[in-house]
Design a protein around this motif. Sequence first.
Motif, PDB file in Angstrom:
ATOM      1  N   LEU A 114       0.886  -1.166   0.000  1.00 58.57           N
ATOM      2  CA  LEU A 114       0.000   0.000   0.000  1.00 58.57           C
ATOM      3  C   LEU A 114       0.915   1.204   0.000  1.00 58.57           C
ATOM      4  CD1 LEU A 114      -2.756   1.389   0.176  1.00 58.57           C
ATOM      5  CD2 LEU A 114      -2.511   1.337   2.663  1.00 58.57           C
ATOM      6  N   MET A 115       0.971   1.906  -1.121  1.00 54.74           N
ATOM      7  CA  MET A 115       1.845   3.067  -1.261  1.00 54.74           C
ATOM      8  C   MET A 115       1.019   4.331  -1.043  1.00 54.74           C
ATOM      9  SD  MET A 115       4.398   4.109  -4.409  1.00 54.74           S
ATOM     10  CE  MET A 115       3.140   4.839  -5.449  1.00 54.74           C
ATOM     11  N   ALA A 116       1.324   5.039   0.038  1.00 56.26           N
ATOM     12  CA  ALA A 116       0.558   6.233   0.403  1.00 56.26           C
ATOM     13  C   ALA A 116       1.424   7.470   0.210  1.00 56.26           C
ATOM     14  CB  ALA A 116       0.096   6.132   1.857  1.00 56.26           C
ATOM     15  N   ASN A 117       0.975   8.370  -0.651  1.00 52.86           N
ATOM     16  CA  ASN A 117       1.709   9.613  -0.861  1.00 52.86           C
ATOM     17  C   ASN A 117       1.424  10.586   0.279  1.00 52.86           C
ATOM     18  OD1 ASN A 117       2.758   9.138  -3.648  1.00 52.86           O
ATOM     19  ND2 ASN A 117       0.581   8.909  -4.052  1.00 52.86           N
ATOM     20  N   ASN A 118       2.445  11.379   0.652  1.00 54.71           N
ATOM     21  CA  ASN A 118       2.156  12.382   1.671  1.00 54.71           C
ATOM     22  C   ASN A 118       1.953  13.742   1.021  1.00 54.71           C
ATOM     23  OD1 ASN A 118       5.062  12.676   1.276  1.00 54.71           O
ATOM     24  ND2 ASN A 118       5.009  14.013   3.053  1.00 54.71           N
ATOM     25  N   GLY A 119       1.278  14.612   1.704  1.00 53.17           N
ATOM     26  CA  GLY A 119       0.886  15.924   1.191  1.00 53.17           C
ATOM     27  C   GLY A 119      -0.309  16.416   1.967  1.00 53.17           C
ATOM     28  N   GLY A 175      -4.351  14.447  -1.914  1.00 53.72           N
ATOM     29  CA  GLY A 175      -3.932  15.537  -2.781  1.00 53.72           C
ATOM     30  C   GLY A 175      -2.435  15.705  -2.754  1.00 53.72           C
ATOM     31  N   ASP A 176      -1.888  16.400  -3.756  1.00 54.27           N
ATOM     32  CA  ASP A 176      -0.442  16.590  -3.768  1.00 54.27           C
ATOM     33  C   ASP A 176      -0.084  17.892  -3.055  1.00 54.27           C
ATOM     34  OD1 ASP A 176       0.070  17.854  -7.187  1.00 54.27           O
ATOM     35  OD2 ASP A 176      -1.004  18.670  -5.486  1.00 54.27           O
ATOM     36  N   TYR A 177       1.215  18.215  -3.046  1.00 53.48           N
ATOM     37  CA  TYR A 177       1.675  19.391  -2.317  1.00 53.48           C
ATOM     38  C   TYR A 177       1.154  20.697  -2.915  1.00 53.48           C
ATOM     39  CZ  TYR A 177       5.092  16.710   0.382  1.00 53.48           C
ATOM     40  OH  TYR A 177       5.706  15.835   1.239  1.00 53.48           O
ATOM     41  N   ASN A 178       0.884  20.699  -4.197  1.00 53.98           N
ATOM     42  CA  ASN A 178       0.489  21.936  -4.861  1.00 53.98           C
ATOM     43  C   ASN A 178      -1.019  22.159  -4.871  1.00 53.98           C
ATOM     44  OD1 ASN A 178       3.169  22.619  -5.594  1.00 53.98           O
ATOM     45  ND2 ASN A 178       3.080  21.042  -7.172  1.00 53.98           N
ATOM     46  N   GLN A 235      -3.196  12.673  -6.186  1.00 49.46           N
ATOM     47  CA  GLN A 235      -2.198  11.613  -6.264  1.00 49.46           C
ATOM     48  C   GLN A 235      -2.715  10.454  -5.430  1.00 49.46           C
ATOM     49  OE1 GLN A 235       1.537  13.405  -4.995  1.00 49.46           O
ATOM     50  NE2 GLN A 235       2.188  13.480  -7.114  1.00 49.46           N
ATOM     51  N   PRO A 236      -3.482   9.560  -6.021  1.00 50.46           N
ATOM     52  CA  PRO A 236      -4.097   8.487  -5.230  1.00 50.46           C
ATOM     53  C   PRO A 236      -3.065   7.551  -4.629  1.00 50.46           C
ATOM     54  CG  PRO A 236      -4.309   8.042  -7.574  1.00 50.46           C
ATOM     55  CD  PRO A 236      -3.768   9.429  -7.455  1.00 50.46           C
ATOM     56  N   LYS A 251      -2.469  -0.670  -8.119  1.00 50.73           N
ATOM     57  CA  LYS A 251      -3.761  -0.161  -8.577  1.00 50.73           C
ATOM     58  C   LYS A 251      -4.230   0.963  -7.656  1.00 50.73           C
ATOM     59  CE  LYS A 251      -5.111  -4.691 -10.421  1.00 50.73           C
ATOM     60  NZ  LYS A 251      -6.082  -5.809 -10.343  1.00 50.73           N
ATOM     61  N   PRO A 252      -4.883   2.013  -8.209  1.00 46.10           N
ATOM     62  CA  PRO A 252      -5.353   3.117  -7.373  1.00 46.10           C
ATOM     63  C   PRO A 252      -6.211   2.639  -6.203  1.00 46.10           C
ATOM     64  CG  PRO A 252      -5.577   3.679  -9.684  1.00 46.10           C
ATOM     65  CD  PRO A 252      -5.178   2.228  -9.636  1.00 46.10           C
ATOM     66  N   TYR A 253      -6.010   3.275  -5.063  1.00 43.20           N
ATOM     67  CA  TYR A 253      -6.699   2.900  -3.831  1.00 43.20           C
ATOM     68  C   TYR A 253      -7.395   4.159  -3.307  1.00 43.20           C
ATOM     69  CZ  TYR A 253      -7.229   0.834   0.874  1.00 43.20           C
ATOM     70  OH  TYR A 253      -7.716   0.330   2.057  1.00 43.20           O
ATOM     71  N   PRO A 254      -8.585   4.453  -3.822  1.00 45.19           N
ATOM     72  CA  PRO A 254      -9.260   5.714  -3.486  1.00 45.19           C
ATOM     73  C   PRO A 254      -9.824   5.720  -2.068  1.00 45.19           C
ATOM     74  CG  PRO A 254     -10.662   4.366  -4.877  1.00 45.19           C
ATOM     75  CD  PRO A 254      -9.351   3.640  -4.789  1.00 45.19           C
ATOM     76  N   LEU A 255      -9.763   6.888  -1.452  1.00 47.75           N
ATOM     77  CA  LEU A 255     -10.349   7.116  -0.132  1.00 47.75           C
ATOM     78  C   LEU A 255     -11.064   8.456  -0.164  1.00 47.75           C
ATOM     79  CD1 LEU A 255      -7.253   6.070   2.011  1.00 47.75           C
ATOM     80  CD2 LEU A 255      -9.410   4.819   1.898  1.00 47.75           C
TER      81      LEU A 255
END
Length: 549
Positions: free
Chosen positions: A150-155, A161-164, A169-170, A176-180
């Motif tokens: 499970l790859m979770a982006n931080n922001g 959402g991304d930093y900007n 950025q799911p 495969k995308p893991y929507p929340l």
Amino acid sequence: MKKSFLTLFALMALNAINLQAQKKQQPNIILILADDLGYSDLGAYGSEIQTPNLDKLANKGIRLKEFYNNSICAPTRASLLTGQYQHKAGVGYFANDLGLPAYQGYLNKESLTLAEVLKNSGYTTLLSGKWHVSGNQQSFPWQRGFDKSLMANNGSYFDQGDYNGGKKQPYFQDGKPYPLEAGKFYQTDVVTEQAVKYIEESKKDKPFFLYLAYAAPHWPLHALPEDIAKYKGKYDKGWDELRKTRFARQKELGIVDQNTKLSVKDDDIYDWGRLSYDQRHQWAAKMEVFSAMVDRMDQGIGKVLDQLKKSGADENTLIVFISDNGAPAEEMIKWHNGATRNTGPVGTIGSYESQSKNWSYASNTPFLAFKDYMYEGGISSPFIAWYPSKIKAGQISKGTGHIIDLAPTFYELAGASYPKKFNQVTPNQLPGKSLLPVLFGKQDTVQRNEPLFWERAGNRAVRWGKWKLVSHWPSYAWELYNLDEDRGETQNLASRNHELVSQLSVKYFAWARKTGVVDFSTLADKEPQSMKDFRKSKVQEPAGGGFGF
């Protein structure tokens, strides 16, 4: 003939039994990484933040006084995952491609990941959390040896959402995308829950490697109200008093030596006494949220421990906990459009704040500087290792370990052979040393035949025995410190030890050539503007000004 056949059959059966027994003895390995956590931000390292689960691991395991990272996120993760210096792994600068193999910004194929090697030795390999070492559609977890991820982006901790802002950025589960749903989750809990599920589903007869990589307590400062409430009013005394309290506690714990001197305070750290009542309240609120983030991470680690025990795997599991760099100095009012993105009180989904240099000055107690610097405040991490059946409880050792040492440690413990060929590629050799002699109480310090080295965006350092050579870009002037007597780096001894400076600098440049490091001035024009702004964001306004509330 019949007798020979029976003897051969018996030997084969015995060999199969021995192999099976060896597999059963292979320990589970859990590597836990925090993001932007300072050296003193755990109770076991002097903090007032409630971290009972990590403190329990520390008290029933071992703590190292000296353990080093690479001063910033992606380069640390590259070394952590491969056992290579970050340039050798392809992430010499950051997660950006600067046009050279050592600076491509993602893991190269010659640097094998922990997951690739351990999977080849019978392990189930698992990731829950932050990755940050992929690029050019290459080197994602599912491409680099992880069976499940499970790859979770931080922001944002409440939104994918991304930093900007705006662009999504799911998270990805097994590619495969893991929507929340925004506002209906908290990232630290999501990462914990996945890790717990992995342990629950693990097979009894097969060891697992779990890389649990929290984004916490990296900015933006987002936390749950019930956790923030625990720290209400606790930081009204300010960062100077907090630093003194933590330093005294560190000496009491034995984490720092009694003769340790506090580093000299930066000139632009705000004077708490000159702030207005409202300003103090606003600053204190930042640290309340930061502490709540650390608290929630520790709660998650407690759930992991509970599941380990429930699964009967606790006695045969090594857990290692570290941080990817020192606490940060960046200020969001000056970077990532922080001043315009802040639409709510600190801690909420609309806020976009960092603890900034002032509170990080306390987080990095007793050391000098911050994330991205090669002074001790930038590269020093708390280190906790717990393995009930192997590591004696209550140890505190000097260690002088480095993240490149984790790969050889895990491989030795697992009985995993490091391949000479892997997918038709000749892997880079491992430069680190196993930590097992230190963890098992046979040595106080890792024994090396050569120094440790660092380079990141022109910042450089060498550690050899008690001596440390360091410089901060764009200056090329070397500074020299005796860390046995002055780990706060308060007294530069370079002018008194020209020959030693020369010897260590020669070793540095030989390492740089071998590792692919180039003079950063040749790459500076390729540096992304956002990262140039990152450096500027660490310089504050004079005391009493520059508040982004």
